[in-house]
Design an enzyme around this catalytic site. Structure first.
Site, PDB file in Angstrom:
ATOM      1  N   TYR A 347       0.837  -1.328  -0.089  1.00 53.67           N
ATOM      2  CA  TYR A 347      -0.344   0.435   0.077  1.00 53.67           C
ATOM      3  C   TYR A 347       0.784   1.573   0.219  1.00 53.67           C
ATOM      4  O   TYR A 347       2.000   1.099  -0.273  1.00 53.67           O
ATOM      5  CB  TYR A 347      -0.892   0.063   1.097  1.00 53.67           C
ATOM      6  CG  TYR A 347      -1.749  -0.757   1.185  1.00 53.67           C
ATOM      7  CD1 TYR A 347      -2.786  -1.061   0.721  1.00 53.67           C
ATOM      8  CD2 TYR A 347      -1.161  -1.961   2.323  1.00 53.67           C
ATOM      9  CE1 TYR A 347      -3.775  -2.729   0.998  1.00 53.67           C
ATOM     10  CE2 TYR A 347      -1.789  -3.597   2.612  1.00 53.67           C
ATOM     11  CZ  TYR A 347      -3.038  -3.666   2.216  1.00 53.67           C
ATOM     12  OH  TYR A 347      -3.552  -4.747   1.773  1.00 53.67           O
ATOM     13  N   GLU A 366       8.898  -2.913 -12.517  1.00 54.72           N
ATOM     14  CA  GLU A 366      10.243  -3.474 -12.241  1.00 54.72           C
ATOM     15  C   GLU A 366      11.061  -4.598 -12.708  1.00 54.72           C
ATOM     16  O   GLU A 366      10.920  -5.347 -13.185  1.00 54.72           O
ATOM     17  CB  GLU A 366      10.233  -4.204 -11.439  1.00 54.72           C
ATOM     18  CG  GLU A 366       8.624  -4.505  -9.900  1.00 54.72           C
ATOM     19  CD  GLU A 366       9.401  -3.437  -8.332  1.00 54.72           C
ATOM     20  OE1 GLU A 366      10.558  -3.539  -8.944  1.00 54.72           O
ATOM     21  OE2 GLU A 366       8.919  -3.232  -7.877  1.00 54.72           O
TER      22      GLU A 366
END
Length: 396
Positions: A347, A366
Site C-alpha cells: 500500500y 520492476e
C-alpha cells in the site's frame, strides 16, 4: 544550433535545408511567431550543433558543404557575416553538424549531477524539450521534469523513487535520448514512427525522484549536518549504503502516499532508516509532495513508476483500477517479457494513490533481476526490455 533570419526566409525553408520536421522547429522557438519572422532574428534548429572549422588552402564554402553533404545555404545561415569570396587560411567558420549519436551514457554510476548535466545537454541540442522544476529535495536539489510532445494524451514516467534503484534513471534518460534522436533524424524505433507519438502524446518524465538518496548510495554520506550523522546512525555506522532505499530523512518515498497509508505503516518500521519507514504522515517529505502536486497539475491519463527488480508489472490496487489496466499490462508484458501481476500485499505507493484517486491506469514496473542496486552489466538488457514498455505506453 542558431541561425539568423535573412530577407525572404521562412521556417519551412529551414525544414527543407536541415531536414528537420517543421513542428520540431516551431516547438524549439516558442517565443516567435512563425508567420512574421524578423530579419536578424535568432532561430534555433534542433538536432544540430555548430562545429568550428578552420579554413585550409583550397577551401571554398562550396567544397566544405559538399564534403559534409550539406546544402551550401546552411553555411550562410550559421555564418551570417561571412564573405565567401574573401576566405582566409586559418579563418574559423561554423559548420552545421547533425547529431546522430547518443549524448547520454547510461552505463555509468548515474548521480544527480550526471543527470542534470545530461538534461542540460539534451535541451541545448533539442530545445523543443521543456524542462521545469517540480520542487526541491530535502537537501535542496531541484527536481526536474522533462516534457516532450504536443498531444492531448498525457503520460508520465518516473524513476529512482528508491535510492538503490538508481539504474532506472539512466534507463529513462537513454529512452529520452533515443526518442529525440529518432524525431530529428526521422527514424523509427522498433519500426514505430515516433513523430506520430510526439503529435498524439505529451510525455512527462521525472527521471530521479530521490536525488539525495541516489547520491547517498553512489557517493556516500553528505557533508551537511545533521544529515550525515543521521544516515550513519541509521546505517549502523557503515559507509556501505547499497541497501538504502529511503530519502536523506530515512523516509521511504514510495510509502508516502495516502492510499491505505495506515496499513503500510502498521507493519513497517516506526522510525527513520534505510527502507520501509513511511514517515509520520502521508506526503510529509518534499519529494513526495512535489510528485503529488505535479500529478494533480498535469492530470495524467496514465503513469508508470519504474523500480527494480523482478521483471514484473504491477497493475492493480484494491480493485479500483480501470478495466484497461489489465489489457495494457498484458501488452507491456508481451513487448518486454515481464510478468503482469495484478497486485501484491502493498500500500501507500505512488501507483496505488494514482489508481485510487483518479481511477486511471497506473503501473509499477520492476526492471531487471538480482539484488539492488543492480549491476551496470545488466544495463543493456534492462534497457532493451524496458524500451518496449516505454513505446507501448505512448502508442496504446
Amino acid at each position: 544550433m542558431d541561425v539568423y533570419v535573412r530577407p525572404g526566409d521562412s521556417l519551412w525553408h529551414y525544414t527543407q535545408l536541415f531536414r528537420i520536421p517543421l513542428q520540431l522547429i516551431i516547438d524549439s522557438n516558442r517565443n516567435i511567431n512563425p508567420q512574421s519572422l524578423s530579419v536578424g532574428q535568432r532561430i534555433q534548429i534542433p538536432g544540430y550543433v555548430a562545429q568550428s572549422y578552420q579554413i585550409r588552402r583550397g577551401d571554398s564554402l562550396w567544397s566544405i558543404a559538399m564534403s559534409r553533404n550539406l546544402p551550401l545555404d546552411t553555411l550562410f545561415l550559421v555564418n551570417p557575416t561571412i564573405n565567401p569570396n574573401q576566405l582566409q587560411i586559418g579563418q574559423t567558420i561554423k559548420v552545421p553538424l547533425r547529431i546522430t549519436w547518443r549524448l547520454v551514457n547510461g552505463k555509468q554510476n548515474y548521480t544527480y549531477e550526471t543527470m542534470m548535466n545530461d538534461i542540460r545537454r539534451l535541451q541545448s541540442v533539442y530545445p523543443f524539450l521543456q524542462v521545469d522544476s517540480i520542487g526541491n529535495s530535502v537537501l535542496d536539489r531541484e527536481l526536474p521534469e522533462v516534457l516532450i510532445g504536443t498531444g492531448n494524451k498525457r503520460v508520465h514516467y518516473n524513476g529512482s523513487f528508491h535510492a538503490n534503484e538508481w539504474i532506472t534513471t539512466p534507463t529513462i534518460m537513454t529512452f529520452l535520448n533515443d526518442y529525440v534522436l529518432s524525431l530529428t533524424n526521422q527514424m523509427t524505433i522498433r519500426g514505430i514512427i515516433t513523430s506520430s507519438l510526439y503529435e498524439q502524446t505529451t510525455l512527462s518524465i521525472v527521471p530521479m525522484v530521490n536525488p539525495d538518496g541516489v547520491n547517498l548510495v553512489l557517493n556516500g554520506p553528505p557533508e551537511e549536518e545533521p544529515y550525515r550523522s543521521n544516515v550513519l546512525d541509521w546505517n549502523n555506522n557503515s559507509l556501505d549504503f547499497s541497501g538504502w532505499k529511503a530519502n536523506i530523512n530515512g523516509v521511504d518515498l514510495n510509502d508516502q502516499f495516502p492510499a491505505e497509508w495506515e496499513k503500510e505503516r502498521d507493519r513497517n518500521p516506526k522510525t527513520p532508516g534505510p527502507r520501509d519507514y513511511g514517515g509520520e504522515s502521508p506526503l510529509s517529505q518534499p519529494e513526495s509532495i512535489a510528485m503529488a502536486d505535479l500529478t494533480k497539475k498535469r492530470d495524467f491519463a496514465r503513469v508508470l513508476a519504474f523500480h527494480t527488480q523482478g521483471e514484473v508489472i504491477y497493475w492493480g490496487f484494491q480493485n479500483l483500477e480501470p478495466p484497461e489496466n489489465k489489457v495494457l499490462a498484458n501488452a507491456f508484458g508481451r513487448v518486454s517479457g515481464y510478468t503482469p501481476v495484478k497486485t501484491v500485499d502493498s500500500y501507500a505507493g505512488y501507483k496505488d494513490w494514482f489508481i485510487q484517486d483518479w481511477r486511471r491506469s497506473g503501473f509499477t514496473v520492476e526492471l531487471g533481476r538480482g539484488i539492488n542496486p543492480l549491476p551496470l552489466a545488466q544495463f543493456d538488457e534492462i534497457y532493451e526490455e524496458a524500451l518496449g514498455i516505454f513505446l507501448a505506453a505512448l502508442y496504446l
